[in-house]
Design a protein around this motif. Structure first.
Motif, PDB file in Angstrom:
ATOM      1  N   PRO A  98      68.974  34.269  20.161  1.00  0.00           N
ATOM      2  CA  PRO A  98      68.951  34.599  18.731  1.00  0.00           C
ATOM      3  C   PRO A  98      67.541  34.928  18.250  1.00  0.00           C
ATOM      4  O   PRO A  98      66.559  34.356  18.725  1.00  0.00           O
ATOM      5  CB  PRO A  98      69.493  33.336  18.054  1.00  0.00           C
ATOM      6  N   TRP A  99      67.458  35.866  17.321  1.00  0.00           N
ATOM      7  CA  TRP A  99      66.194  36.307  16.744  1.00  0.00           C
ATOM      8  C   TRP A  99      66.124  35.758  15.319  1.00  0.00           C
ATOM      9  O   TRP A  99      66.858  36.186  14.441  1.00  0.00           O
ATOM     10  CB  TRP A  99      66.119  37.829  16.751  1.00  0.00           C
ATOM     11  N   TYR A 100      65.245  34.789  15.100  1.00  0.00           N
ATOM     12  CA  TYR A 100      65.148  34.131  13.798  1.00  0.00           C
ATOM     13  C   TYR A 100      63.999  34.700  12.981  1.00  0.00           C
ATOM     14  O   TYR A 100      62.909  34.962  13.507  1.00  0.00           O
ATOM     15  CB  TYR A 100      64.931  32.624  13.968  1.00  0.00           C
ATOM     16  N   ILE A 101      64.240  34.859  11.705  1.00  0.00           N
ATOM     17  CA  ILE A 101      63.211  35.357  10.802  1.00  0.00           C
ATOM     18  C   ILE A 101      63.560  34.896   9.389  1.00  0.00           C
ATOM     19  O   ILE A 101      64.730  34.666   9.069  1.00  0.00           O
ATOM     20  CB  ILE A 101      63.118  36.898  10.877  1.00  0.00           C
ATOM     21  N   ASN A 144      60.725  32.178  -5.839  1.00  0.00           N
ATOM     22  CA  ASN A 144      60.792  32.796  -4.512  1.00  0.00           C
ATOM     23  C   ASN A 144      61.447  31.850  -3.517  1.00  0.00           C
ATOM     24  O   ASN A 144      61.280  30.624  -3.591  1.00  0.00           O
ATOM     25  CB  ASN A 144      59.398  33.181  -4.023  1.00  0.00           C
ATOM     26  N   THR A 145      62.186  32.425  -2.587  1.00  0.00           N
ATOM     27  CA  THR A 145      62.911  31.628  -1.606  1.00  0.00           C
ATOM     28  C   THR A 145      62.684  32.177  -0.199  1.00  0.00           C
ATOM     29  O   THR A 145      62.277  33.330  -0.018  1.00  0.00           O
ATOM     30  CB  THR A 145      64.424  31.643  -1.888  1.00  0.00           C
ATOM     31  N   LEU A 146      62.964  31.323   0.773  1.00  0.00           N
ATOM     32  CA  LEU A 146      62.962  31.710   2.181  1.00  0.00           C
ATOM     33  C   LEU A 146      64.323  31.344   2.763  1.00  0.00           C
ATOM     34  O   LEU A 146      64.750  30.191   2.660  1.00  0.00           O
ATOM     35  CB  LEU A 146      61.856  30.995   2.954  1.00  0.00           C
ATOM     36  N   THR A 147      64.983  32.322   3.386  1.00  0.00           N
ATOM     37  CA  THR A 147      66.281  32.073   4.007  1.00  0.00           C
ATOM     38  C   THR A 147      66.213  32.524   5.455  1.00  0.00           C
ATOM     39  O   THR A 147      65.849  33.672   5.739  1.00  0.00           O
ATOM     40  CB  THR A 147      67.397  32.846   3.281  1.00  0.00           C
ATOM     41  N   ILE A 148      66.561  31.639   6.373  1.00  0.00           N
ATOM     42  CA  ILE A 148      66.511  32.004   7.783  1.00  0.00           C
ATOM     43  C   ILE A 148      67.680  32.928   8.108  1.00  0.00           C
ATOM     44  O   ILE A 148      68.820  32.696   7.693  1.00  0.00           O
ATOM     45  CB  ILE A 148      66.513  30.748   8.688  1.00  0.00           C
ATOM     46  N   THR A 149      67.392  34.023   8.805  1.00  0.00           N
ATOM     47  CA  THR A 149      68.411  35.026   9.101  1.00  0.00           C
ATOM     48  C   THR A 149      68.250  35.556  10.522  1.00  0.00           C
ATOM     49  O   THR A 149      67.258  35.285  11.199  1.00  0.00           O
ATOM     50  CB  THR A 149      68.324  36.232   8.133  1.00  0.00           C
TER      51      THR A 149
END
Length: 342
Positions: free
Chosen positions: A85-88, A108-113
């Protein structure tokens, strides 16, 4: 003369030496025997004859032809996230508002995708400090575009490049200190080293829920999307070729990821085929990249050119020797800088 060519088995010691010089945060080539050996093996496998693999790591080195010294490396991943898996992180915005209280806050938010799964990736760009002059860094980086232009069937239509994120003079990443350390209980350098070999632990330990960045330290917030000082020139170069930051950052150091459609890259769009005439000519004028059309024998260098006729250019014997070409060979060329065509 500097030439960029596919990595070879006898480049192991040179690759190991480059790995000792990259420093913390350079995930794709670290001072680690196991990683270097695996990197070389993957790079050699990519150029073996046969079908087109879904995943391949095309590795190239920059060699000084007069001495045989290897001074740099660059690579292209054909596709990321297929076998692992490629996480960003995707940077987003949430609004918390109340008319009754007259409150309106944008957070502002950060969501792992895994949004970039299957994309091709520019990677592993490193040039020794002693060789960072005379546009050699540009040649090393942009030579990959001519390879992609020549063999488009080997790559996805979308391209990304992860930029090394900001860290201080002591190699400390404020983004990692403000976020990652709370979940991994590791120093940045150690976590980065482990991630270069296996990303399984990321899925096991990384928070799955959206992160509100205003809960992070100010230093960590400021580092989101910020490029490491040593990587800033590489970022500008790619942006000049058409790549853009679209709101995705690395989960370890918060460095920006640049994106583009492959066919929108300037060097790919403007490249053209010409035939070679070899003669002694004055070596001045506008610089062009010149690449061969052979897959496993791909080579790329830069030189001024002189028109010798329609779709015919003159190069010096030194250039011809560096590229291993003869009179009448077809090559691909493109100007080093935008806005110029031969």
């Amino acid at each position: 003369m500097m030439v960029v060519r596919p990595i070879q088995a006898n480049d192991h010691e040179a690759l190991r030496d480059l790995a000792r010089k990259t420093g913390p945060g350079f995930t794709s080539l670290q001072d680690n025997d196991e990683q270097v050996a695996a990197k070389l093996e993957a790079g050699l496998a990519a150029f073996l004859p046969g079908g087109i693999p879904a995943e391949a790591l095309y590795l190239f080195v920059m060699e000084e032809t007069d001495t045989g010294e290897v001074v740099g490396i660059c690579g292209i991943e054909a596709a990321v996230g297929l076998s692992e898996p490629w996480y960003i992180y995707r940077v987003g915005t949430l609004v918390h508002a109340s008319r009754e209280l007259n409150v309106y806050n944008q957070i502002n938010t950060l969501t792992i995708t895994n949004d970039h799964t299957g994309y091709s990736e520019l990677c592993t760009l490193f040039l020794t400090p002693e060789a960072r002059h005379n546009k050699q860094g540009s040649l090393l980086s942009k030579s990959r575009f001519l390879f992609m232009a020549e063999f488009p069937q080997r790559f996805n239509e979308h391209l990304i490049a992860e930029m090394r994120g900001y860290s201080d003079v002591n190699g400390i990443s404020p983004f990692w200190e403000g976020l990652g350390r709370h979940f991994f209980s590791l120093d940045f350098a150690e976590a980065d080293k482990i991630s270069s070999m296996s990303k399984v632990f990321i899925a096991e330990l990384m928070p799955k829920n959206t992160i509100y960045t205003n809960l992070l330290s100010q230093d960590a917030q400021d580092a989101i999307g910020k490029t490491h000082e040593a990587t800033t020139p590489a970022r500008r170069l790619l942006e000049n070729e058409g790549m853009r930051y679209t709101g995705y950052v690395d989960i370890f150091d918060g460095g920006p990821t640049l994106e583009a459609r492959v066919n929108d890259i300037r060097a790919i769009q403007e490249s053209q085929y010409v035939k070679i005439h070899i003669a002694d000519i004055a070596s001045d004028g506008e610089l062009y990249m010149i690449s061969t059309t052979e897959f496993s024998q791909f080579r790329c260098c830069m030189s001024p050119l002189m028109r010798a006729g329609k779709n015919l250019i003159t190069v010096t014997p030194d250039v011809a020797a560096a590229l291993n070409i003869i009179e009448g060979t077809t090559v691909r060329i493109v100007a080093m800088s935008s806005g110029r065509r031969f």
